[in-house]
Design a protein around this motif. Structure first.
Motif, mmCIF file in Angstrom:
data_model
loop_
_atom_site.group_PDB
_atom_site.id
_atom_site.type_symbol
_atom_site.label_atom_id
_atom_site.label_comp_id
_atom_site.label_asym_id
_atom_site.label_seq_id
_atom_site.Cartn_x
_atom_site.Cartn_y
_atom_site.Cartn_z
ATOM 1 N N GLU A 20 69.371 71.057 11.745
ATOM 2 C CA GLU A 20 70.104 71.961 12.633
ATOM 3 C C GLU A 20 71.448 72.331 12.030
ATOM 4 O O GLU A 20 71.893 73.482 12.110
ATOM 5 N N PHE A 21 72.094 71.353 11.414
ATOM 6 C CA PHE A 21 73.381 71.607 10.780
ATOM 7 C C PHE A 21 73.231 72.619 9.642
ATOM 8 O O PHE A 21 74.033 73.548 9.508
ATOM 9 N N ILE A 22 72.189 72.447 8.836
ATOM 10 C CA ILE A 22 71.967 73.362 7.712
ATOM 11 C C ILE A 22 71.699 74.771 8.218
ATOM 12 O O ILE A 22 72.236 75.756 7.693
ATOM 13 N N GLU A 23 70.873 74.888 9.234
ATOM 14 C CA GLU A 23 70.527 76.209 9.764
ATOM 15 C C GLU A 23 71.761 76.914 10.325
ATOM 16 O O GLU A 23 71.937 78.125 10.138
ATOM 17 N N LYS A 24 72.615 76.153 10.998
ATOM 18 C CA LYS A 24 73.836 76.758 11.526
ATOM 19 C C LYS A 24 74.719 77.262 10.392
ATOM 20 O O LYS A 24 75.308 78.353 10.474
ATOM 21 N N LYS A 25 74.828 76.467 9.335
ATOM 22 C CA LYS A 25 75.637 76.868 8.189
ATOM 23 C C LYS A 25 75.080 78.130 7.542
ATOM 24 O O LYS A 25 75.824 79.044 7.164
ATOM 25 N N ARG B 192 73.145 80.437 8.930
ATOM 26 C CA ARG B 192 73.320 81.595 9.811
ATOM 27 C C ARG B 192 74.764 82.085 9.784
ATOM 28 O O ARG B 192 75.041 83.271 9.874
ATOM 29 N N LYS B 193 75.686 81.136 9.643
ATOM 30 C CA LYS B 193 77.095 81.494 9.632
ATOM 31 C C LYS B 193 77.443 82.362 8.434
ATOM 32 O O LYS B 193 78.292 83.261 8.520
ATOM 33 N N GLY C 228 75.162 84.245 6.957
ATOM 34 C CA GLY C 228 74.281 85.403 6.977
ATOM 35 C C GLY C 228 72.984 85.270 6.237
ATOM 36 O O GLY C 228 72.308 86.270 5.975
ATOM 37 N N GLU C 229 72.551 84.033 5.896
ATOM 38 C CA GLU C 229 71.272 83.868 5.214
ATOM 39 C C GLU C 229 70.198 83.523 6.234
ATOM 40 O O GLU C 229 70.428 82.704 7.122
ATOM 41 N N PRO C 230 69.012 84.136 6.159
ATOM 42 C CA PRO C 230 67.930 83.819 7.093
ATOM 43 C C PRO C 230 67.433 82.396 6.882
ATOM 44 O O PRO C 230 67.510 81.851 5.778
ATOM 45 N N SER C 231 66.911 81.795 7.958
ATOM 46 C CA SER C 231 66.490 80.404 7.885
ATOM 47 C C SER C 231 65.299 80.189 6.976
ATOM 48 O O SER C 231 65.090 79.093 6.467
ATOM 49 N N ASP C 232 64.494 81.263 6.729
ATOM 50 C CA ASP C 232 63.321 81.067 5.872
ATOM 51 C C ASP C 232 63.674 81.065 4.397
ATOM 52 O O ASP C 232 62.811 80.963 3.531
#
Length: 603
Positions: free
Chosen positions: A197-202, A204-205, A207-211
């Motif tokens: 979750e921490f990585i995904e938030k970073k 998104r912050k 501007g990189e998509p989660s995939d």
């Protein structure tokens, strides 16, 4: 390179001679390794020291003890020491393996991590000691993986997965973690999800998509399984291959939550959870893990690894787990490298068996090891169901300063492979054929327990004149009162555990008189307070408490020698299999006393 042992640079005969010298020295001072400090006053251990030793060591203060007995070089003494005492200390120091980590310039061989701003989330819920350990060991493992060309790690005895998590998210390695206790896997899954979750938030912050998060977002695969001493290579491969197969199935569908799967193995009957563990797990597992249970027995273990090579890792592999790892590594072609940090040598099955045999040999005709008394009816002190006997001891790493933890042993409360007849088929010590062939190689519980003490931590306490040191004197006096009223209390592990818990509830014991300490302890043990006897002991024996500290330190000098013997035996075992190894101190021994990692790679 200096500072560590490397079998590629040490002739085999030299390593064997070193092991022989270690055995000779340990056996020469067997009377000292078997002298429990808690019985210092009860058995008058001071009188067992040579008279000239007593004269030189009498009445030293803790800082003087640290300087004269435990320092590498004796700079100042009150009188001239006899040659026998000088030789004892010099030999113990010479036979011990250097314990402090390599200089920074030599540590560069292990590289550095590139964790960026993710460091904090790897260390969630990790205490400073464990943080120090996983940071250093992960760096060594990653370097060894690069050296051997593998990207897969099998972490045995992973606990809550702190090391596995750092290797997966921090270094991008493919990790399978194996743990015997299901509740630890539950906690590991929670922490894995927090990291994701921490990585995904970073991401998104910025501007990189989660995939597009890449390999650094792949969590470890967690497997619940007991790696018991009799496990075969085929069984072990079936454990980690089932994890891989499950992972492939998961990858065919989206897994946005980063769920870790609990793949439960049925490799041996010894991996059953206790009722207490099962109950505590059931409260949280359903909501924390998406369980896809798979059963696998040893007959169906013909699977081949998708990735043909892996590094076998273990951080503080307790008791028989360390030797079992070495055997699997030596026999398994897919295991290309090893990084093992051992601990708890005294819990190895055959250490218990040796002590049991010696204890029986010392009994008079008609005597029995079975003792009745306080705990005969109301406490379950029968044989444990699994081995290694993880519940046999109160602490994983006994402190050198904890005088009441050096005898927490009950030979009759262990169920081991040899109970079914014959000798222990796969002993934890000795492992090498060479050491097995030496006279006096049956080192038992007491010296192996001494090899697990925190020598450097205790050394610092003495230098600082820690006021809590007086508690060791209190505990040794209390032993006299306990044995007078209830001898059976100290003859069973349940009783020793009860004593430890009772004393742990006495806060700031060093600030109160001994008679008050004894009264509080005896009350918690449901024993009668004998104020007059306590005062008599205080006046007659307590003034000698510094002699107890001195005796303890003289005994402590043997601890690193015993540990060296265990570790060199494992190096010789690998060498007999045609595998070179290195023994490197990677932790600060003042932070993590069991600080050696055994590194090996196959040619």
């Amino acid at each position: 390179m200096s500072g560590y042992m490397d079998t590629t640079r040490i002739p085999n005969q030299q390593l064997q001679e070193y092991a022989r010298q270690l055995l000779v020295f340990i056996n020469e001072y067997e009377w000292l390794t078997h002298a429990y400090v808690v019985e210092f006053f009860k058995k008058n251990h001071w009188s067992n020291l040579p008279v000239k030793w007593q004269q030189c060591l009498l009445g030293l203060t803790p800082p003087e003890i640290a300087e004269s007995v435990m320092d590498d070089v004796t700079t100042k003494t009150r009188c001239v020491w006899p040659l026998s005492l000088l030789a004892y200390k010099a030999t113990a120091k010479a036979l011990s393996i250097p314990r402090y980590p390599l200089p920074e310039e030599e540590q560069e061989q292990f590289g550095d991590s590139d964790m960026g701003d993710l460091t904090y989330c790897y260390r969630l819920h990790v205490k400073p000691k464990k943080r120090h350990e996983i940071d250093n060991l992960a760096r060594v493992i990653n370097s060894t993986c690069s050296e051997t060309g593998t990207r897969r790690v099998v972490d045995v005895g992973s606990g809550q997965g702190h090391l596995s998590r750092l290797l997966s998210f921090g270094y991008g390695l493919s990790v399978t973690s194996i743990e015997a206790v299901g509740c630890h896997i539950t906690g590991a899954a929670k922490f894995d999800r927090k990291v994701q979750e921490f990585i995904e938030k970073k991401k998104r912050k910025i501007g990189e998509p989660s995939d597009t998060l890449g390999s650094h977002t792949v969590p470890p695969e967690h497997v619940v399984c007991t790696v018991h001493p009799q496990i075969t290579v085929e069984e072990f491969l079936s454990v980690i291959n089932t994890s891989c197969k499950q992972n492939e199935m998961d990858n065919t569908t989206s897994n946005p939550g980063g769920e870790c799967k609990d793949v439960k193995m049925n490799v041996a009957s010894s991996n059953k959870l206790t009722d207490e563990e099962r109950s505590s797990c059931s409260k949280s597992t359903a909501s924390d893990l998406q369980r896809d249970k798979m059963s696998c027995d040893s007959a169906s273990s013909k699977l081949k690894l998708e990735d043909s090579s892996f590094l076998l890792a273990g951080l503080h592999t307790c008791a028989d787990l360390g030797p079992t790892m070495l055997r699997v590594f030596a026999q398994c072609q897919s295991a290309c490298a090893l990084a093992s940090v051992p601990c708890c040598y005294m819990k190895m099955t055959c250490a218990v068996e040796n002590s049991k045999a010696k204890c029986k040999a010392q009994l008079e005709p008609g005597d029995s090891l079975q003792t009745g008394g306080l705990f005969a009816d109301d406490v379950n002190i029968g044989k444990f169901e699994s081995y290694p006997p993880r519940k046999l001891f109160a602490t994983n790493e006994p402190s050198a300063g904890d005088a009441n933890t050096d005898r927490e042993f009950d030979a009759e409360s262990v169920d081991s492979p040899s109970d079914s007849g014959g000798e222990c088929s796969k002993p934890g010590f000795p492992m090498s054929k060479w050491v097995k062939g030496q006279k006096g190689c049956d080192v038992d519980f007491e010296p192996l327990e001494l090899g697990c003490h925190s020598f450097d931590v205790y050394h610092n306490r003495l230098k600082e004149n820690d006021p809590n040191l007086i508690i060791q004197g209190y505990r040794a006096l209390l032993e006299i009162l306990i044995q007078k009223q209830c001898p059976s209390l100290i003859q069973k592990h349940a009783g020793l555990r009860l004593i430890k818990r009772a004393l742990g509830k006495i806060k700031k014991g060093h600030e109160i008189p001994f008679e008050d300490y004894a009264a509080a302890a005896l009350k918690k043990l449901n024993l009668e307070d004998d104020h007059e006897a306590s005062c008599e002991l205080r006046d007659s024996l307590l003034p000698q408490w510094c002699n107890l500290i001195t005796f303890n330190c003289v005994r402590q000098l043997l601890g690193p020698v015993v540990e060296a013997l265990v570790l060199v035996d494992r190096m010789l075992f690998l060498l007999e299999q045609g595998i070179d190894s290195r023994l490197v101190p990677i932790f600060d021994p003042r932070v993590s006393p069991r600080n050696f990692v055994l590194l090996a790679t196959k040619r």
